[in-house]
Design a protein around this motif. Structure first.
Motif, PDB file in Angstrom:
ATOM      1  N   LYS A  31       0.801  -1.214   0.000  1.00  0.00           N
ATOM      2  CA  LYS A  31       0.000   0.000   0.000  1.00  0.00           C
ATOM      3  C   LYS A  31       0.838   1.271   0.000  1.00  0.00           C
ATOM      4  N   ALA A  32       1.966   1.188   0.661  1.00  0.00           N
ATOM      5  CA  ALA A  32       2.826   2.368   0.742  1.00  0.00           C
ATOM      6  C   ALA A  32       4.238   1.927   1.077  1.00  0.00           C
ATOM      7  N   MET A  33       5.185   2.774   0.717  1.00  0.00           N
ATOM      8  CA  MET A  33       6.578   2.536   1.082  1.00  0.00           C
ATOM      9  C   MET A  33       7.146   3.822   1.636  1.00  0.00           C
ATOM     10  N   GLY A  34       8.201   3.657   2.419  1.00  0.00           N
ATOM     11  CA  GLY A  34       8.758   4.855   3.022  1.00  0.00           C
ATOM     12  C   GLY A  34      10.200   4.679   3.434  1.00  0.00           C
ATOM     13  N   TRP A  35      10.796   5.789   3.774  1.00  0.00           N
ATOM     14  CA  TRP A  35      12.139   5.831   4.342  1.00  0.00           C
ATOM     15  C   TRP A  35      12.047   6.329   5.779  1.00  0.00           C
ATOM     16  N   TYR A  36      12.703   5.611   6.654  1.00  0.00           N
ATOM     17  CA  TYR A  36      12.808   5.996   8.051  1.00  0.00           C
ATOM     18  C   TYR A  36      14.293   6.149   8.373  1.00  0.00           C
ATOM     19  N   ARG A  37      14.578   6.824   9.465  1.00  0.00           N
ATOM     20  CA  ARG A  37      15.967   6.924   9.900  1.00  0.00           C
ATOM     21  C   ARG A  37      16.044   6.861  11.427  1.00  0.00           C
ATOM     22  N   GLN A  38      17.197   6.415  11.884  1.00  0.00           N
ATOM     23  CA  GLN A  38      17.426   6.340  13.322  1.00  0.00           C
ATOM     24  C   GLN A  38      18.847   6.784  13.615  1.00  0.00           C
ATOM     25  N   ALA A  39      18.945   7.854  14.368  1.00  0.00           N
ATOM     26  CA  ALA A  39      20.235   8.362  14.809  1.00  0.00           C
ATOM     27  C   ALA A  39      20.574   7.745  16.164  1.00  0.00           C
ATOM     28  N   PRO A  40      21.843   7.696  16.525  1.00  0.00           N
ATOM     29  CA  PRO A  40      22.230   7.112  17.813  1.00  0.00           C
ATOM     30  C   PRO A  40      21.497   7.777  18.975  1.00  0.00           C
ATOM     31  N   GLY A  41      20.909   6.942  19.836  1.00  0.00           N
ATOM     32  CA  GLY A  41      20.218   7.450  21.008  1.00  0.00           C
ATOM     33  C   GLY A  41      18.857   8.037  20.743  1.00  0.00           C
ATOM     34  N   LYS A  42      18.396   7.938  19.502  1.00  0.00           N
ATOM     35  CA  LYS A  42      17.088   8.510  19.168  1.00  0.00           C
ATOM     36  C   LYS A  42      16.158   7.433  18.629  1.00  0.00           C
ATOM     37  N   GLN A  43      14.873   7.743  18.631  1.00  0.00           N
ATOM     38  CA  GLN A  43      13.894   6.812  18.085  1.00  0.00           C
ATOM     39  C   GLN A  43      13.897   6.864  16.562  1.00  0.00           C
ATOM     40  N   ALA A  97       8.115  -1.130   3.856  1.00  0.00           N
ATOM     41  CA  ALA A  97       6.957  -1.389   3.000  1.00  0.00           C
ATOM     42  C   ALA A  97       5.794  -1.821   3.879  1.00  0.00           C
ATOM     43  N   ALA A  98       4.622  -1.287   3.578  1.00  0.00           N
ATOM     44  CA  ALA A  98       3.398  -1.649   4.298  1.00  0.00           C
ATOM     45  C   ALA A  98       2.479  -2.384   3.338  1.00  0.00           C
ATOM     46  N   ARG A  99       2.077  -3.561   3.746  1.00  0.00           N
ATOM     47  CA  ARG A  99       1.309  -4.429   2.851  1.00  0.00           C
ATOM     48  C   ARG A  99       0.067  -4.925   3.588  1.00  0.00           C
ATOM     49  N   ASN A 100      -1.048  -5.009   2.871  1.00  0.00           N
ATOM     50  CA  ASN A 100      -2.292  -5.491   3.447  1.00  0.00           C
ATOM     51  C   ASN A 100      -2.699  -6.762   2.713  1.00  0.00           C
ATOM     52  N   VAL A 101      -2.743  -7.867   3.446  1.00  0.00           N
ATOM     53  CA  VAL A 101      -3.107  -9.150   2.840  1.00  0.00           C
ATOM     54  C   VAL A 101      -4.276  -9.719   3.622  1.00  0.00           C
ATOM     55  N   GLY A 102      -5.430  -9.839   2.963  1.00  0.00           N
ATOM     56  CA  GLY A 102      -6.601 -10.401   3.621  1.00  0.00           C
ATOM     57  C   GLY A 102      -7.014  -9.643   4.858  1.00  0.00           C
ATOM     58  N   GLY A 103      -6.813  -8.329   4.833  1.00  0.00           N
ATOM     59  CA  GLY A 103      -7.201  -7.517   5.976  1.00  0.00           C
ATOM     60  C   GLY A 103      -6.163  -7.453   7.078  1.00  0.00           C
ATOM     61  N   THR A 104      -5.060  -8.135   6.910  1.00  0.00           N
ATOM     62  CA  THR A 104      -3.992  -8.127   7.917  1.00  0.00           C
ATOM     63  C   THR A 104      -2.863  -7.217   7.443  1.00  0.00           C
ATOM     64  N   HIS A 105      -2.445  -6.344   8.333  1.00  0.00           N
ATOM     65  CA  HIS A 105      -1.387  -5.395   8.003  1.00  0.00           C
ATOM     66  C   HIS A 105      -0.021  -6.012   8.283  1.00  0.00           C
ATOM     67  N   HIS A 106       0.900  -5.855   7.328  1.00  0.00           N
ATOM     68  CA  HIS A 106       2.265  -6.359   7.474  1.00  0.00           C
ATOM     69  C   HIS A 106       3.242  -5.223   7.207  1.00  0.00           C
ATOM     70  N   GLU A 107       4.312  -5.210   7.989  1.00  0.00           N
ATOM     71  CA  GLU A 107       5.387  -4.238   7.790  1.00  0.00           C
ATOM     72  C   GLU A 107       6.672  -4.993   7.473  1.00  0.00           C
ATOM     73  N   TYR A 108       7.427  -4.456   6.536  1.00  0.00           N
ATOM     74  CA  TYR A 108       8.695  -5.066   6.148  1.00  0.00           C
ATOM     75  C   TYR A 108       9.781  -4.001   6.209  1.00  0.00           C
ATOM     76  N   TRP A 109      10.985  -4.442   6.592  1.00  0.00           N
ATOM     77  CA  TRP A 109      12.095  -3.507   6.753  1.00  0.00           C
ATOM     78  C   TRP A 109      13.342  -4.026   6.052  1.00  0.00           C
ATOM     79  N   GLY A 110      14.125  -3.100   5.532  1.00  0.00           N
ATOM     80  CA  GLY A 110      15.436  -3.444   5.028  1.00  0.00           C
ATOM     81  C   GLY A 110      16.437  -3.475   6.170  1.00  0.00           C
ATOM     82  N   GLN A 111      17.693  -3.741   5.822  1.00  0.00           N
ATOM     83  CA  GLN A 111      18.729  -3.890   6.834  1.00  0.00           C
ATOM     84  C   GLN A 111      19.323  -2.547   7.246  1.00  0.00           C
ATOM     85  N   GLY A 112      19.043  -1.518   6.474  1.00  0.00           N
ATOM     86  CA  GLY A 112      19.524  -0.176   6.794  1.00  0.00           C
ATOM     87  C   GLY A 112      20.814   0.165   6.070  1.00  0.00           C
TER      88      GLY A 112
END
Length: 119
Positions: A31-43, A97-112
């Motif tokens: 349904k959607a894809m995105g980029w996230y980031r995480q710095a040391p000591g931060k969410q 990546a956010a994916r919806n299969v049969g009404g169930t939400h799934h999230e997938y992440w790369g290794q960074g």
């Protein structure tokens, strides 16, 4: 769904980098894809997001006007063009990546991929 990021590295402030996220596997119903980031000591925080339907985008306020998210459906690849980089952009960047299969939400992440911006 498998996500593999590339393109990170060390750059001076004011420079540019382009991150890539190669998508493979069961890509239907993403349904959607995105980029996230995480710095040391931060969410981990959302940087940019793009929907699969009409390709609408949204950005964190801190990157608006400097970063651009895009996708190439033919190549199953998502990009993040980062310009005018600042030391505070230093973080590990993750593809999502956010994916919806049969009404169930799934999230997938790369290794960074590490992005380091020197002052």
């Amino acid at each position: 769904v498998q996500l593999v990021e590339s393109g990170g590295g060390l750059v001076q402030a004011g420079g540019s980098l382009r991150l890539s996220c190669a998508v493979s596997g069961s890509t239907f119903s993403i349904k959607a894809m995105g980029w996230y980031r995480q710095a040391p000591g931060k969410q981990r925080e959302l940087v940019a997001r793009i929907t699969s339907g009409n390709g609408s985008t949204n950005y964190a306020d801190s990157v608006k006007g400097r970063f651009t998210i895009s996708r190439d459906n033919a190549k199953n690849t998502m990009y993040l063009q980062m310009n005018s980089l600042k030391p505070e952009d230093t973080a590990v960047y993750y593809c999502n990546a956010a994916r919806n299969v049969g009404g169930t939400h799934h999230e997938y992440w790369g290794q960074g991929t590490q992005v380091t911006v020197s002052s």
